[in-house]
Design a protein around this motif. Structure first.
Motif, PDB file in Angstrom:
ATOM      1  N   LYS A 262       0.833  -1.208   0.000  1.00 29.71           N
ATOM      2  CA  LYS A 262       0.000   0.000   0.000  1.00 29.71           C
ATOM      3  C   LYS A 262       0.868   1.258   0.000  1.00 29.71           C
ATOM      4  O   LYS A 262       0.582   2.225  -0.707  1.00 29.71           O
ATOM      5  CB  LYS A 262      -0.922  -0.005   1.230  1.00 29.71           C
ATOM      6  N   ARG A 265       2.324   1.730  -3.480  1.00 32.82           N
ATOM      7  CA  ARG A 265       1.311   2.123  -4.448  1.00 32.82           C
ATOM      8  C   ARG A 265       0.914   3.590  -4.281  1.00 32.82           C
ATOM      9  O   ARG A 265       0.665   4.294  -5.258  1.00 32.82           O
ATOM     10  CB  ARG A 265       0.099   1.201  -4.279  1.00 32.82           C
ATOM     11  N   THR A 266       0.888   4.078  -3.038  1.00 35.92           N
ATOM     12  CA  THR A 266       0.537   5.477  -2.779  1.00 35.92           C
ATOM     13  C   THR A 266       1.531   6.419  -3.450  1.00 35.92           C
ATOM     14  O   THR A 266       1.152   7.442  -4.039  1.00 35.92           O
ATOM     15  CB  THR A 266       0.517   5.744  -1.264  1.00 35.92           C
ATOM     16  N   ASP A 269       0.961   6.177  -7.411  1.00 34.89           N
ATOM     17  CA  ASP A 269      -0.317   6.743  -7.859  1.00 34.89           C
ATOM     18  C   ASP A 269      -0.313   8.262  -7.800  1.00 34.89           C
ATOM     19  O   ASP A 269      -0.796   8.932  -8.718  1.00 34.89           O
ATOM     20  CB  ASP A 269      -1.462   6.181  -7.012  1.00 34.89           C
ATOM     21  N   GLY A 270       0.233   8.818  -6.716  1.00 38.63           N
ATOM     22  CA  GLY A 270       0.268  10.275  -6.596  1.00 38.63           C
ATOM     23  C   GLY A 270       1.152  10.903  -7.649  1.00 38.63           C
ATOM     24  O   GLY A 270       0.805  11.928  -8.253  1.00 38.63           O
ATOM     25  N   ALA A 272       1.976   9.569 -10.621  1.00 43.53           N
ATOM     26  CA  ALA A 272       1.446   9.336 -11.972  1.00 43.53           C
ATOM     27  C   ALA A 272       0.458  10.406 -12.385  1.00 43.53           C
ATOM     28  O   ALA A 272       0.363  10.756 -13.569  1.00 43.53           O
ATOM     29  CB  ALA A 272       0.794   7.954 -12.047  1.00 43.53           C
ATOM     30  N   ARG A 273      -0.257  10.960 -11.437  1.00 46.70           N
ATOM     31  CA  ARG A 273      -1.263  11.983 -11.766  1.00 46.70           C
ATOM     32  C   ARG A 273      -0.638  13.265 -12.312  1.00 46.70           C
ATOM     33  O   ARG A 273      -1.329  14.088 -12.905  1.00 46.70           O
ATOM     34  CB  ARG A 273      -2.124  12.288 -10.535  1.00 46.70           C
ATOM     35  N   ARG A 280       1.348   8.567 -18.522  1.00 48.89           N
ATOM     36  CA  ARG A 280       0.652   7.736 -17.533  1.00 48.89           C
ATOM     37  C   ARG A 280       0.358   6.364 -18.126  1.00 48.89           C
ATOM     38  O   ARG A 280       0.484   5.336 -17.459  1.00 48.89           O
ATOM     39  CB  ARG A 280      -0.656   8.394 -17.083  1.00 48.89           C
ATOM     40  N   ARG A 284       1.783   2.632 -16.814  1.00 51.44           N
ATOM     41  CA  ARG A 284       0.905   1.510 -16.430  1.00 51.44           C
ATOM     42  C   ARG A 284       1.422   0.167 -16.939  1.00 51.44           C
ATOM     43  O   ARG A 284       0.981  -0.886 -16.477  1.00 51.44           O
ATOM     44  CB  ARG A 284      -0.514   1.745 -16.965  1.00 51.44           C
ATOM     45  N   ARG A 287       5.008  -2.551 -13.245  1.00 51.10           N
ATOM     46  CA  ARG A 287       4.513  -2.797 -11.889  1.00 51.10           C
ATOM     47  C   ARG A 287       5.647  -2.511 -10.902  1.00 51.10           C
ATOM     48  O   ARG A 287       6.820  -2.844 -11.151  1.00 51.10           O
ATOM     49  CB  ARG A 287       4.024  -4.235 -11.734  1.00 51.10           C
ATOM     50  N   THR A 365       5.200  14.589  -6.510  1.00 49.40           N
ATOM     51  CA  THR A 365       4.155  14.056  -5.646  1.00 49.40           C
ATOM     52  C   THR A 365       4.376  14.558  -4.231  1.00 49.40           C
ATOM     53  O   THR A 365       5.380  15.221  -3.937  1.00 49.40           O
ATOM     54  CB  THR A 365       4.159  12.506  -5.661  1.00 49.40           C
TER      55      THR A 365
END
Length: 469
Positions: A262, A265-266, A269-270, A272-273, A280, A284, A287, A365
């Motif tokens: 987790k 991933r946080t 994800d932050g 990638a935005r 992006r 993807r 991994r 991020t």
């Protein structure tokens, strides 16, 4: 106060040139030719200690140990000291996006997204808008310090510095006569480097330049992948080398695998935005499989820096990213601050403005750490065709040529973000600015040596602790 860049750029060229010449009333070219520490100059060790308070306590002694290796290594970690020295002195008011730490080792060969080899600035931790000459002064002083370390005579030291500043001035005058898009598209690829140095390079220097280009092409992400990772029972993972490389799983020994996943991933994800949609999509395809804290550089030691190991199709299809903590620029206290809600975003915005071609994975991020505090980061690829200069191996002529490359490159960066017409008019056609900066570089090299000794005294007295690794 400086007229905003956008406003001066909208004036006719004659008025922009007049504005640049008029800036000499605020700060004459000759006034840049000296440095004398103010009577109430802050204690340099206190400046460094203050900066270290926001860093990882266990890593700060490594920073001091690296700074004490030589006056040049000290200078690399002392951008905050120089910012405090430049802040009070008269400045031209001609604003550009500063690199903020424009010493010679922050100029290097890089891979463009089109897979061309280019020469550019590669460190933007301190980037911020400010007077153009602050970058030129930091670059000039770095060449004086490097030339001293090589044992060059004062005459040869000065020749190196003058070549650097003269190349900046001449290139800026070229940009002053160019169209806006031509300036924006200008870059220093290998062919341009040869063109810049054609009249100065002998056969031996051409060979060394070619060898450096070939070495840079071998410093790929695959080389870093082989060096920094190993195969384990769980698959490919980052190789521990504490305290310089410490995997997240070792820092979170009591954390479950699910919580670790987790946390990873946080971060992704932050970040990638902040990428464009097509990047992006590219991200993807990978991994995230591992993450480790890494000690980097000299001035950056103690800030939080992470390596992210990502895999695509299989274990032979890696992507290595570096997420580096971005704190407030050392220049902020001397320029009125900045207006970014995220310091990582400041670094990315500055890099995109200064560099001709930036890393396709460049983003930012904010991450909430193990202590519950949010911290800003910027993210980029780890090692992609990077060729790093080795000034300690350079003779006076080669260091002079490298100074020309760096000076011309810095002018291109400043011309993109500032007003080249106004700056060129301020600099003028004579060598007055070149000679002034040579005097400054020598005076500041003297000050840097005193500050280096002050840190050594602080370590010997037990005031601060240094560790060599």
């Amino acid at each position: 106060m400086a007229i905003p860049i956008a406003f001066t750029a909208s004036l006719p060229p004659a008025e922009r040139a007049a504005y640049g010449r008029d800036a000499r009333k605020r700060a004459s070219r000759s006034c840049h030719g000296w440095f004398e520490a103010e009577q109430e100059r802050p204690d340099p060790v206190e400046v460094i200690e203050r900066q270290s308070r926001s860093r990882l306590t266990e890593l700060v002694p490594i920073r001091y140990g690296r700074m004490l290796e030589s006056p040049f290594r000290f200078y690399r970690g002392a951008a905050s000291i120089m910012a405090a020295d430049l802040g009070p002195v008269p400045n031209s008011g001609l604003t550009v996006q500063l690199c903020g730490d424009a010493h010679l080792l922050n100029f290097r060969l890089l891979a463009s997204p089109e897979r061309h080899l280019v020469f550019d600035i590669n460190d933007f931790d301190e980037t911020l808008a400010g007077p153009f000459e602050w970058d030129v002064k930091r670059l000039a002083a770095s060449f004086a310090i490097a030339a001293r370390a090589n044992g060059f005579s004062v005459k040869k030291q000065n020749r190196v510095v003058r070549a650097c500043v003269r190349a900046y001035r001449h290139r800026m005058r070229q940009f002053a006569g160019m169209g806006t898009l031509d300036i924006w598209y200008a870059q220093d690829d290998v062919d341009r480097m040869r063109e810049l140095l054609a009249s100065s390079m002998d056969k031996r220097t051409r060979r060394r330049t070619a060898d450096a280009s070939e070495r840079a092409r071998t410093r790929t992400h695959l080389q870093a992948f082989e060096k920094l990772t190993r195969v384990t029972a769980e698959g490919r993972r980052i190789t521990p080398d504490p305290p310089l490389i410490t995997p997240l799983r070792d820092l979170l020994a009591d954390t479950s695998e699910a919580d670790e996943e987790k946390e990873l991933r946080t971060v992704v994800d932050g970040y990638a935005r902040t990428l464009s949609s097509e990047r992006r999509h590219l991200l993807r395809h990978y991994r995230l499989v591992d993450m480790a804290r890494k000690v980097v550089g000299v001035g950056s030691v103690g800030t939080r820096c992470w390596i992210l190991l990502m895999l695509g199709r299989d274990d032979g299809d890696p992507l290595l990213l570096q997420a580096k903590e971005a704190q407030e620029s050392v220049l902020a206290a001397h320029t009125g601050g900045d207006h970014y809600d995220n310091q990582g975003r400041r670094v990315v915005a500055g890099q995109r403005l200064i560099q001709t071609t930036s890393d396709i994975f460049l983003g930012w991020t904010n991450v909430v750490g193990f202590d519950g505090r949010g911290r800003d980061f910027y993210v980029r690829q780890l090692r992609d065709w990077k060729g790093i200069a080795r000034p300690e191996t350079m003779d006076p002529e080669l260091l002079r040529l490298f100074g020309q490359l760096c000076g011309a490159c810095l002018a291109r960066a400043h011309a993109r973000s500032g007003d080249p017409v106004a700056i060129a008019a301020y600099l003028g056609g004579s060598d007055r600015f070149d000679r002034a900066l040579t005097g400054f570089a020598q005076a500041y090299a003297d000050q840097n040596e005193r500050d280096f000794e002050a840190l050594g005294t602080a370590v010997r007295s037990g005031r601060v602790r240094a560790e060599t690794l």
